[in-house]
Structures are given as C-alpha cells and as structure tokens.
Design a protein around this motif. Structure first.
Motif, PDB file in Angstrom:
ATOM      1  N   ALA A 143       0.916  -1.273   0.031  1.00  0.00           N
ATOM      2  CA  ALA A 143       0.044  -0.133   0.020  1.00  0.00           C
ATOM      3  C   ALA A 143       0.777   1.366  -0.040  1.00  0.00           C
ATOM      4  CB  ALA A 143      -0.962  -0.019   1.300  1.00  0.00           C
ATOM      5  N   MET A 144       2.145   1.317   0.641  1.00  0.00           N
ATOM      6  CA  MET A 144       2.893   2.289   0.922  1.00  0.00           C
ATOM      7  C   MET A 144       3.553   2.368  -0.537  1.00  0.00           C
ATOM      8  SD  MET A 144       6.477   3.061   1.068  1.00  0.00           S
ATOM      9  CE  MET A 144       7.215   1.568   1.869  1.00  0.00           C
ATOM     10  N   ILE A 145       3.983   1.610  -1.037  1.00  0.00           N
ATOM     11  CA  ILE A 145       4.765   1.392  -2.585  1.00  0.00           C
ATOM     12  C   ILE A 145       3.784   2.008  -3.349  1.00  0.00           C
ATOM     13  CG2 ILE A 145       5.801  -0.035  -4.344  1.00  0.00           C
ATOM     14  CD1 ILE A 145       6.824  -1.692  -1.998  1.00  0.00           C
ATOM     15  N   ILE A 146       2.444   1.521  -3.550  1.00  0.00           N
ATOM     16  CA  ILE A 146       1.570   1.957  -4.643  1.00  0.00           C
ATOM     17  C   ILE A 146       1.315   3.506  -4.349  1.00  0.00           C
ATOM     18  CG2 ILE A 146      -0.803   1.748  -4.898  1.00  0.00           C
ATOM     19  CD1 ILE A 146      -0.848  -0.941  -4.263  1.00  0.00           C
ATOM     20  N   ARG A 147       1.148   3.817  -3.052  1.00  0.00           N
ATOM     21  CA  ARG A 147       0.785   5.294  -2.980  1.00  0.00           C
ATOM     22  C   ARG A 147       2.016   6.181  -3.412  1.00  0.00           C
ATOM     23  NH1 ARG A 147      -2.648   2.511  -0.843  1.00  0.00           N
ATOM     24  NH2 ARG A 147      -4.617   3.179   0.006  1.00  0.00           N
ATOM     25  N   VAL A 148       3.099   5.873  -3.194  1.00  0.00           N
ATOM     26  CA  VAL A 148       4.467   6.557  -3.661  1.00  0.00           C
ATOM     27  C   VAL A 148       4.573   6.794  -5.091  1.00  0.00           C
ATOM     28  CG1 VAL A 148       6.886   6.597  -3.454  1.00  0.00           C
ATOM     29  CG2 VAL A 148       5.582   6.371  -1.237  1.00  0.00           C
ATOM     30  N   ILE A 149       4.427   5.685  -5.637  1.00  0.00           N
ATOM     31  CA  ILE A 149       4.860   5.595  -6.935  1.00  0.00           C
ATOM     32  C   ILE A 149       3.475   6.277  -7.945  1.00  0.00           C
ATOM     33  CG2 ILE A 149       6.118   3.735  -6.816  1.00  0.00           C
ATOM     34  CD1 ILE A 149       3.994   1.722  -8.033  1.00  0.00           C
ATOM     35  N   SER A 150       2.565   6.287  -7.028  1.00  0.00           N
ATOM     36  CA  SER A 150       1.321   7.024  -7.979  1.00  0.00           C
ATOM     37  C   SER A 150       1.246   8.400  -7.663  1.00  0.00           C
ATOM     38  CB  SER A 150       0.004   6.504  -7.350  1.00  0.00           C
ATOM     39  OG  SER A 150      -0.187   5.005  -7.412  1.00  0.00           O
ATOM     40  N   LEU A 151       2.207   9.170  -6.821  1.00  0.00           N
ATOM     41  CA  LEU A 151       2.319  10.693  -6.631  1.00  0.00           C
ATOM     42  C   LEU A 151       2.737  11.309  -8.070  1.00  0.00           C
ATOM     43  CD1 LEU A 151       4.057  10.692  -3.298  1.00  0.00           C
ATOM     44  CD2 LEU A 151       1.786  11.188  -3.703  1.00  0.00           C
ATOM     45  N   PRO A 152       3.432  10.815  -8.955  1.00  0.00           N
ATOM     46  CA  PRO A 152       3.776  11.458 -10.232  1.00  0.00           C
ATOM     47  C   PRO A 152       2.593  11.662 -11.119  1.00  0.00           C
ATOM     48  CG  PRO A 152       5.558  10.141  -9.648  1.00  0.00           C
ATOM     49  CD  PRO A 152       4.428   9.783  -8.668  1.00  0.00           C
ATOM     50  N   ALA A 153       1.761  10.587 -11.154  1.00  0.00           N
ATOM     51  CA  ALA A 153       0.263  10.908 -11.769  1.00  0.00           C
ATOM     52  C   ALA A 153      -0.428  11.730 -11.257  1.00  0.00           C
ATOM     53  CB  ALA A 153      -0.399   9.593 -11.771  1.00  0.00           C
ATOM     54  N   GLY A 154      -0.629  11.946  -9.819  1.00  0.00           N
ATOM     55  CA  GLY A 154      -1.420  12.943  -9.160  1.00  0.00           C
ATOM     56  C   GLY A 154      -1.030  14.292  -9.590  1.00  0.00           C
ATOM     57  N   ILE A 155       0.374  14.598  -9.682  1.00  0.00           N
ATOM     58  CA  ILE A 155       0.893  15.975  -9.785  1.00  0.00           C
ATOM     59  C   ILE A 155       0.683  16.445 -11.367  1.00  0.00           C
ATOM     60  CG2 ILE A 155       3.101  17.281 -10.522  1.00  0.00           C
ATOM     61  CD1 ILE A 155       4.451  15.572  -8.028  1.00  0.00           C
ATOM     62  N   VAL A 156       0.750  15.220 -12.330  1.00  0.00           N
ATOM     63  CA  VAL A 156       0.372  15.504 -13.690  1.00  0.00           C
ATOM     64  C   VAL A 156      -1.107  15.739 -13.696  1.00  0.00           C
ATOM     65  CG1 VAL A 156       0.109  14.566 -16.008  1.00  0.00           C
ATOM     66  CG2 VAL A 156       2.275  14.199 -14.449  1.00  0.00           C
ATOM     67  N   MET A 157      -1.990  15.190 -13.107  1.00  0.00           N
ATOM     68  CA  MET A 157      -3.331  15.215 -13.190  1.00  0.00           C
ATOM     69  C   MET A 157      -3.716  16.552 -12.683  1.00  0.00           C
ATOM     70  SD  MET A 157      -6.320  13.128 -11.250  1.00  0.00           S
ATOM     71  CE  MET A 157      -5.650  13.584  -9.531  1.00  0.00           C
ATOM     72  N   CYS A 158      -3.160  17.133 -11.675  1.00  0.00           N
ATOM     73  CA  CYS A 158      -3.449  18.557 -11.023  1.00  0.00           C
ATOM     74  C   CYS A 158      -2.794  19.489 -12.089  1.00  0.00           C
ATOM     75  CB  CYS A 158      -2.807  18.568  -9.720  1.00  0.00           C
ATOM     76  SG  CYS A 158      -3.428  17.479  -8.545  1.00  0.00           S
ATOM     77  N   VAL A 159      -1.734  19.542 -12.756  1.00  0.00           N
ATOM     78  CA  VAL A 159      -1.231  20.393 -13.451  1.00  0.00           C
ATOM     79  C   VAL A 159      -2.287  20.764 -14.755  1.00  0.00           C
ATOM     80  CG1 VAL A 159       0.695  20.996 -14.838  1.00  0.00           C
ATOM     81  CG2 VAL A 159       1.255  20.220 -12.736  1.00  0.00           C
TER      82      VAL A 159
END
Length: 408
Positions: free
Chosen positions: A274-290
């Motif tokens: 769960a921790m690994i999934i959430r860390v590697i998903s952060l770049p997608a979150g940044i791209v989405m917000c931009v």
C-alpha cells in the motif's frame, strides 16, 4: 536615462507563468478533500459503496491522502530551518487546537446519533480518550500532521540514508503492534510527507514539465504499475488455493511475525505494498493536477476548495452528523432501489448526504470568521519568546495565508 530595453515587460510575463505552475498544490488539496468527503458519504449511506460515484472515487485511493500528505510536506520544508519553539508556535499549535477542540465534538455527536436512533449505549470516557489519543477518529489527519512535522524536525540533521532506515524500521514493530492505527498510517503516509519536504525542488521541476510527453508516459507507467501491484497484493491476501510461491511468502511472513512477538495477518502485510503503491502514484497525481489547472473553470473551483480544506475537513463530518444524521437520515431516508420513486434510490441519498456534508463545511467556514469562535479553527498566534529568525524558504504565489499556516 532608460532605454527601450529597460521595460519590465519580461517580468510581467514571467510572474503569471510561475503562478500557473504553482496552482497544482491547491488543486491537489481540493481533489483530495472532495474524495475524503465522498468516501465518508458512501460509508454513511446503506449501499453507498456500491454506487458508481463510490467506484470512481476508489480510483483515487492511491492518490487521495498521499497527495494531501505530500503537499503538506511540500509546505513543511521551512521546518528544517526552525527551532522547536518556532515549530510549535508556527505550525503544531495550528494543528493541535482544532484537533483537541473539534474531535470530542464530532465523537460525541456521532455517538449520540447512535444512542438516540439505534439504542447504542453511550460511550465511556475511556472510549473518548482512546479515540483522541490513538487517532481513531474522523480528524486523524491533523494528528498525523503533528507527528510527521515533529519527525521531520527531529531528524533534520540526519543524513538521508539514516532517515530512510528509520522510516523502514517502523515495520519492525508491525508483528507486535499491528493493531495500532498510528503505526499503520505512519508506514503508509509518512514517506509521502517526507518526499514532499525533502524533494520539493525535484517536485517543482517535475510539475513544470508535467505537460510534456515524457512526464505523462512516466507517471502513467508508474500508476499502472501501482494498480498491478494492488491486484497482486489482493491475490496474495484473498486466494483460497495457495500455490508453492504463496505458501513460501506466507511462511516467511509468519516466521517474521513470530520472531518479533506478534502475528501478522494478510491485512497487515498489505501495508507495505500500500505504501509503495501510493508513493509511485504521486507523479500521476501531480500531472493530473497540472493539467486540471489548465481547465480554467474546473481548476479555479478546485483551487478555491483546496484553499479552504480545513473548514471542509472539520465541517463535513459535522454536516453528516447534525444535518444529515439527526435531520434527514432517521426521519426521511428510506432506501429501496426497486421503488419507482427516485427518492428511495441510493444515488439520490448520496447526492443529498454530499450536499449536507459540504454545507457543514461552508457553515464551519463562516464560523471561522466569527470573532471569539473562529479561533477554534484558526487560533491566534502565540507570542515568540525571542526574536525569531526569518525563514528563507519562499511560499508559492498561489498559496493562501491559511495554506501557509496549516499546509492543508
């Protein structure tokens, strides 16, 4: 004498570009808080977790709270240059006051609702104290912001590898203390907070390039990899027929748990992936917000919501209890999706409950503006005992004053 080359036009162009780039943290907070509200609404409505809105919200699971914590860490970088007194007066104080004042209120209202309408016994003082001390309540995010900021401050002089070892060592306590929520959430969310603080320049540069094909492909690949890891993790936990590899992993898990004096379940083991999934998903979150920042009406709305996450966070739970629970749920809510009336459908009550939750957030925001009462949400600044050193870290232009103080 000034020449034509002395015109300030280049500065006028550069500033709005920087501002646009830095809209994404507020948008991230806006998306996160709306996801939190929708999650709690789906839990409050019978059958709410089976609705389309809830299924769509589940896609945000790898991003919802990790984005919140990463952005909080992004704004917490000034902690690295503060004394403990400056940390407490400028940051911890603003988390502790609303947590200690509003958590008992929310717990009491939630328990009272059950006592009046379902016959549940009133809670004991021990139940209230345990819920507050161990962060098993709706406002646990504020509690963990205190803990994570303290951890950031206490380890600021350590080398990066030592901090990584400390974070990883939390898993040593899992076999014996896996039932403690503080440990569980720290394993999952502390890395996202530290990434926001220590990798702020890298995150900023990545956000500036988030519209480029390489960044989009990179973040998409990581996000899909996270989804795949989630599928594998669920298979390991839920499979009824265990193959040789799965049995080996389970035996390794049990041996580890036994050696450290505990018993790890499949649910406990889920915290590492769960921790690994959430860390590697952060770049997608940044791209989405931009990208959302470029869609002006939607971006502006989410940015506005993101600048007022604290009253929404505190108030949505009160709206679900007072407005929806006491006012509507037990008096008017009848769910029968086979009925011809739209008023009995789960989706209808999801919309109504969401509106009640957001109304609670808005009323809490208005309360924060009332003299003498607003300090329960935004307490007055504590006086400094000595002259504080100026902090050299610049805040992004899009951050509001409350965002700078709370980081949420």
């Amino acid at each position: 004498m000034k020449t034509g080359n002395d015109t300030p036009a280049p500065q006028q162009v550069t500033a709005p570009q920087n501002k646009t780039r830095m809209d994404w943290p507020d948008i991230a907070k806006g998306i996160s808080i709306l996801g939190v509200v929708l999650l709690h609404v789906s839990l409050a409505i019978p059958g709410g977790q089976d609705t389309l809105a809830s299924h769509l919200n589940s896609l945000l699971d790898p991003l919802r709270m990790p984005l919140f914590f990463m952005v909080s860490g992004f704004f917490a970088v000034k902690v690295l240059d503060q004394s403990f007194g400056e940390l407490f007066r400028g940051r911890l104080w603003f988390y502790l006051v609303p947590y200690l004042l509003w958590t008992p209120v929310n717990l009491y209202l939630h328990r009272l609702e059950g006592t009046i309408f379902t016959g549940r016994e009133p809670a004991s003082f021990e139940w209230y104290s345990d819920s507050i001390v161990w962060a098993t309540n709706m406002y646990w995010f504020l509690y963990f912001l205190v803990m994570f900021n303290l951890f950031l401050w206490a380890t600021k002089k350590l080398p990066g590898w030592a901090i990584a070892v400390l974070v990883a060592s939390l898993w040593l306590f899992m076999p014996a203390f896996s039932e403690i929520e503080i440990l569980r959430k720290s394993i999952i969310y502390l890395p996202a907070f530290l990434i926001g603080a220590y990798f702020r320049p890298l995150i900023t540069r990545f956000a500036e390039s988030a519209t480029k094909p390489k960044a989009i492909v990179f973040s998409a690949v990581l996000y899909v990899a996270g989804l795949a890891l989630g599928v594998i993790s669920n298979a390991l936990r839920d499979a009824q027929h265990h193959g040789a590899t799965m049995l080996w992993l389970m035996n390794l898990r049990d041996s580890y748990a036994h050696a450290l004096g505990g018993n790890l379940t499949g649910f406990d083991m889920d915290h590492l992936p769960a921790m690994i999934i959430r860390v590697i998903s952060l770049p997608a979150g940044i791209v989405m917000c931009v990208w959302i920042a470029r869609i002006k009406p939607l971006g502006d709305l989410l940015k506005l919501i993101g600048k007022h996450t604290l009253p929404i966070y505190i108030g949505h739970a009160l709206g679900l209890s007072l407005i929806f629970g006491f006012g509507l749920r037990w008096n008017f809510m009848t769910i029968d999706n086979l009925s011809e009336s739209m008023w009995h459908h789960t989706n209808t009550w999801m919309v109504i409950a969401f509106a009640c939750a957001m109304l609670g957030g808005y009323l809490t925001y208005l309360l924060s503006k009332v003299p003498g009462l607003g300090w329960s949400l935004v307490p007055p600044k504590l006086p400094a005992l000595v002259e504080e050193r100026p902090v050299k870290v610049d805040q992004p232009e899009s951050a509001s004053a409350s965002s700078k103080a709370y980081g949420i």
